[in-house]
Design a protein around this motif. Structure first.
Motif, mmCIF file in Angstrom:
data_model
loop_
_atom_site.group_PDB
_atom_site.id
_atom_site.type_symbol
_atom_site.label_atom_id
_atom_site.label_comp_id
_atom_site.label_asym_id
_atom_site.label_seq_id
_atom_site.Cartn_x
_atom_site.Cartn_y
_atom_site.Cartn_z
ATOM 1 N N MET A 79 39.605 60.985 44.609
ATOM 2 C CA MET A 79 39.310 59.999 43.571
ATOM 3 C C MET A 79 40.283 60.173 42.404
ATOM 4 O O MET A 79 40.726 61.282 42.124
ATOM 5 N N ARG A 80 40.581 59.060 41.743
ATOM 6 C CA ARG A 80 41.500 59.128 40.619
ATOM 7 C C ARG A 80 41.152 58.073 39.579
ATOM 8 O O ARG A 80 40.541 57.051 39.887
ATOM 9 N N TYR A 81 41.543 58.356 38.345
ATOM 10 C CA TYR A 81 41.465 57.386 37.267
ATOM 11 C C TYR A 81 42.842 57.257 36.639
ATOM 12 O O TYR A 81 43.500 58.257 36.347
ATOM 13 N N SER A 82 43.271 56.036 36.464
ATOM 14 C CA SER A 82 44.530 55.755 35.788
ATOM 15 C C SER A 82 44.221 54.970 34.526
ATOM 16 O O SER A 82 43.511 53.960 34.574
ATOM 17 N N PHE A 83 44.728 55.424 33.395
ATOM 18 C CA PHE A 83 44.398 54.823 32.108
ATOM 19 C C PHE A 83 45.476 53.809 31.735
ATOM 20 O O PHE A 83 46.550 54.157 31.247
ATOM 21 N N LYS A 84 45.172 52.556 32.009
ATOM 22 C CA LYS A 84 46.146 51.491 31.785
ATOM 23 C C LYS A 84 46.313 51.172 30.305
ATOM 24 O O LYS A 84 47.370 50.742 29.871
ATOM 25 N N THR A 85 45.237 51.356 29.534
ATOM 26 C CA THR A 85 45.296 51.091 28.104
ATOM 27 C C THR A 85 45.670 52.375 27.378
ATOM 28 O O THR A 85 44.905 53.332 27.374
ATOM 29 N N LYS A 86 46.851 52.397 26.795
ATOM 30 C CA LYS A 86 47.338 53.585 26.101
ATOM 31 C C LYS A 86 47.883 53.182 24.742
ATOM 32 O O LYS A 86 48.510 52.135 24.603
ATOM 33 N N ASP A 87 47.636 54.002 23.747
ATOM 34 C CA ASP A 87 48.265 53.826 22.446
ATOM 35 C C ASP A 87 49.471 54.751 22.418
ATOM 36 O O ASP A 87 49.358 55.950 22.182
ATOM 37 N N ARG A 88 50.642 54.204 22.692
ATOM 38 C CA ARG A 88 51.838 55.036 22.842
ATOM 39 C C ARG A 88 52.362 55.555 21.509
ATOM 40 O O ARG A 88 53.356 56.290 21.481
ATOM 41 N N SER A 89 51.712 55.179 20.415
ATOM 42 C CA SER A 89 52.082 55.759 19.126
ATOM 43 C C SER A 89 51.378 57.084 18.878
ATOM 44 O O SER A 89 51.704 57.796 17.932
ATOM 45 N N LEU A 90 50.407 57.424 19.744
ATOM 46 C CA LEU A 90 49.697 58.690 19.598
ATOM 47 C C LEU A 90 50.612 59.863 19.944
ATOM 48 O O LEU A 90 51.476 59.745 20.812
ATOM 49 N N PRO A 91 50.428 61.005 19.292
ATOM 50 C CA PRO A 91 51.256 62.167 19.633
ATOM 51 C C PRO A 91 51.047 62.634 21.064
ATOM 52 O O PRO A 91 51.961 63.127 21.703
ATOM 53 N N LEU A 92 49.800 62.456 21.585
ATOM 54 C CA LEU A 92 49.474 62.839 22.958
ATOM 55 C C LEU A 92 48.476 61.826 23.520
ATOM 56 O O LEU A 92 47.613 61.340 22.791
ATOM 57 N N TYR A 93 48.584 61.509 24.797
ATOM 58 C CA TYR A 93 47.599 60.649 25.440
ATOM 59 C C TYR A 93 47.573 60.923 26.940
ATOM 60 O O TYR A 93 48.526 61.443 27.516
ATOM 61 N N VAL A 94 46.446 60.573 27.575
ATOM 62 C CA VAL A 94 46.272 60.771 29.013
ATOM 63 C C VAL A 94 46.843 59.578 29.768
ATOM 64 O O VAL A 94 46.654 58.424 29.372
ATOM 65 N N ASP A 95 47.531 59.851 30.866
ATOM 66 C CA ASP A 95 47.991 58.790 31.760
ATOM 67 C C ASP A 95 47.059 58.649 32.965
ATOM 68 O O ASP A 95 46.596 57.555 33.271
ATOM 69 N N SER A 96 46.763 59.755 33.652
ATOM 70 C CA SER A 96 45.900 59.680 34.830
ATOM 71 C C SER A 96 45.280 61.041 35.110
ATOM 72 O O SER A 96 45.764 62.074 34.640
ATOM 73 N N ILE A 97 44.208 61.014 35.889
ATOM 74 C CA ILE A 97 43.560 62.240 36.314
ATOM 75 C C ILE A 97 43.045 62.030 37.737
ATOM 76 O O ILE A 97 42.537 60.955 38.069
ATOM 77 N N GLY A 98 43.238 63.027 38.585
ATOM 78 C CA GLY A 98 42.794 62.928 39.974
ATOM 79 C C GLY A 98 42.025 64.171 40.377
ATOM 80 O O GLY A 98 42.361 65.286 39.954
ATOM 81 N N TYR A 99 41.012 63.991 41.200
ATOM 82 C CA TYR A 99 40.168 65.100 41.637
ATOM 83 C C TYR A 99 39.931 64.986 43.137
ATOM 84 O O TYR A 99 39.549 63.931 43.631
ATOM 85 N N LYS A 100 40.207 66.074 43.850
ATOM 86 C CA LYS A 100 40.064 66.114 45.308
ATOM 87 C C LYS A 100 40.831 64.956 45.947
ATOM 88 O O LYS A 100 40.336 64.265 46.835
ATOM 89 N N TRP A 101 42.040 64.750 45.466
ATOM 90 C CA TRP A 101 42.894 63.654 45.920
ATOM 91 C C TRP A 101 43.619 64.064 47.202
ATOM 92 O O TRP A 101 44.232 65.125 47.249
ATOM 93 N N ARG A 102 43.524 63.232 48.245
ATOM 94 C CA ARG A 102 44.255 63.515 49.478
ATOM 95 C C ARG A 102 45.728 63.253 49.210
ATOM 96 O O ARG A 102 46.188 62.107 49.210
ATOM 97 N N GLN A 103 46.451 64.335 48.978
ATOM 98 C CA GLN A 103 47.804 64.229 48.455
ATOM 99 C C GLN A 103 48.802 63.780 49.521
ATOM 100 O O GLN A 103 48.937 64.399 50.579
ATOM 101 N N GLU A 104 49.493 62.708 49.213
ATOM 102 C CA GLU A 104 50.560 62.229 50.075
ATOM 103 C C GLU A 104 51.865 62.945 49.708
ATOM 104 O O GLU A 104 51.983 63.519 48.626
ATOM 105 N N ASN A 105 52.831 62.908 50.614
ATOM 106 C CA ASN A 105 54.156 63.444 50.300
ATOM 107 C C ASN A 105 54.791 62.582 49.224
ATOM 108 O O ASN A 105 54.678 61.352 49.243
ATOM 109 N N LEU A 106 55.464 63.221 48.280
ATOM 110 C CA LEU A 106 56.016 62.474 47.156
ATOM 111 C C LEU A 106 57.348 63.077 46.739
ATOM 112 O O LEU A 106 57.503 64.296 46.712
ATOM 113 N N SER A 107 58.308 62.201 46.413
ATOM 114 C CA SER A 107 59.613 62.649 45.944
ATOM 115 C C SER A 107 59.990 61.899 44.681
ATOM 116 O O SER A 107 59.905 60.665 44.637
#
Length: 268
Positions: free
Chosen positions: A1-29
């Motif tokens: 499962m995953r959550y992706s945060f589409k609404t972001k305030d990019r003026s913030l010093p820090l913000y979350v983009d996404s979080i995943g838990y027990k994600w069946r990880q695909e190969n990635l490059s």
């Protein structure tokens, strides 16, 4: 499962983009830039992370923190690989990660309980509330980074390396970045072999002393470009310790994605 945060305030010093838990990880490059800092942790199975010419094995609960714009790839060693992950950015992410002593990547072999369970605990909050307030996300990212910093601080080997190698070299860089520093200077200030110094920085700092020096010079150059408009780009280059203007422009563009002149014009 995953959550992706589409609404972001990019003026913030820090913000979350996404979080995943027990994600069946695909190969990635990612051979080119990835704009977020990325925490990747094995939930089950075994994964391989390829980064800066190294292969790092991620077993259960082990994780790796990869800085933004660092090329990397990862894949399952055998069979299903489930991961927890956390990606984040922010207007001041580069400065904050530098202050915390984190550069290209950091492999965490034995995370403490709070860090180990960070994704699981916060994912459950997201699932129950079905959202994360964008202004709370800065606190969440900072909490995570402090857990990483704490891990480094209480790890005895890291402590000794920091005290005897990393901190003396960082202090030398901050004090003498305008000078023509070389590996010989790093050896002299620590009384350790160059090979051991490079290994200590690579394994515990995710970078090299030379790259840290370049990064610090770029940081000081940015301050001069914005605060000393009477200085030319060439003068700024020499002021922060670069031997040639062309090398300065090349390193600045690699770091900031724009030339020094363009960077200065963006803030006029």
């Amino acid at each position: 499962m995953r959550y992706s945060f589409k609404t972001k305030d990019r003026s913030l010093p820090l913000y979350v983009d996404s979080i995943g838990y027990k994600w069946r990880q695909e190969n990635l490059s990612r051979p080119k830039e990835y704009n977020y800092v990325h925490w990747l942790q094995t939930y089950s199975g075994v994964g391989i992370v390829e980064i800066e010419g190294k292969e790092i094995v991620l077993k259960k609960n082990q994780g790796i923190l990869i800085n933004q714009n660092i090329p990397h790839s990862y894949y399952s060693k055998k069979g299903a690989w489930l991961t927890n992950y956390f990606t984040f950015g922010g207007l001041l992410i580069s400065e904050i990660t530098q202050i915390l002593g984190f550069h290209d990547y950091l492999f965490i072999e034995s995370p403490e309980i709070k860090l180990q369970a960070f994704i699981e605990n916060h994912y459950k909050d997201f699932k129950e509330n079905n959202r994360l307030n964008i202004y709370d996300s800065s606190t969440l990212v900072y909490e995570f980074l402090l857990l990483v910093k704490k891990y480094c601080a209480i790890n005895s080997r890291n402590y000794l390396l920091n005290r005897n190698i990393i901190i003396p070299i960082l202090n030398l860089i901050r004090k003498s970045y305008q000078e023509n520093l070389s590996n010989t200077d790093f050896v002299s200030v620590t009384n350790y072999s160059l090979q051991y110094i490079l290994e200590a920085f690579r394994n515990n700092y995710g970078s090299s002393p030379h790259q840290v020096l370049i990064d610090y010079r770029i940081k000081m150059a940015k301050e001069l470009l914005l605060n000393e408009p009477q200085l030319s780009v060439d003068e700024v280059s020499r002021e922060v310790g670069f031997n040639t203007n062309s090398y300065f422009i090349s390193m600045f563009k690699r770091s900031e994605k724009v030339t020094p002149g363009k960077f200065r014009s963006l803030y006029k």
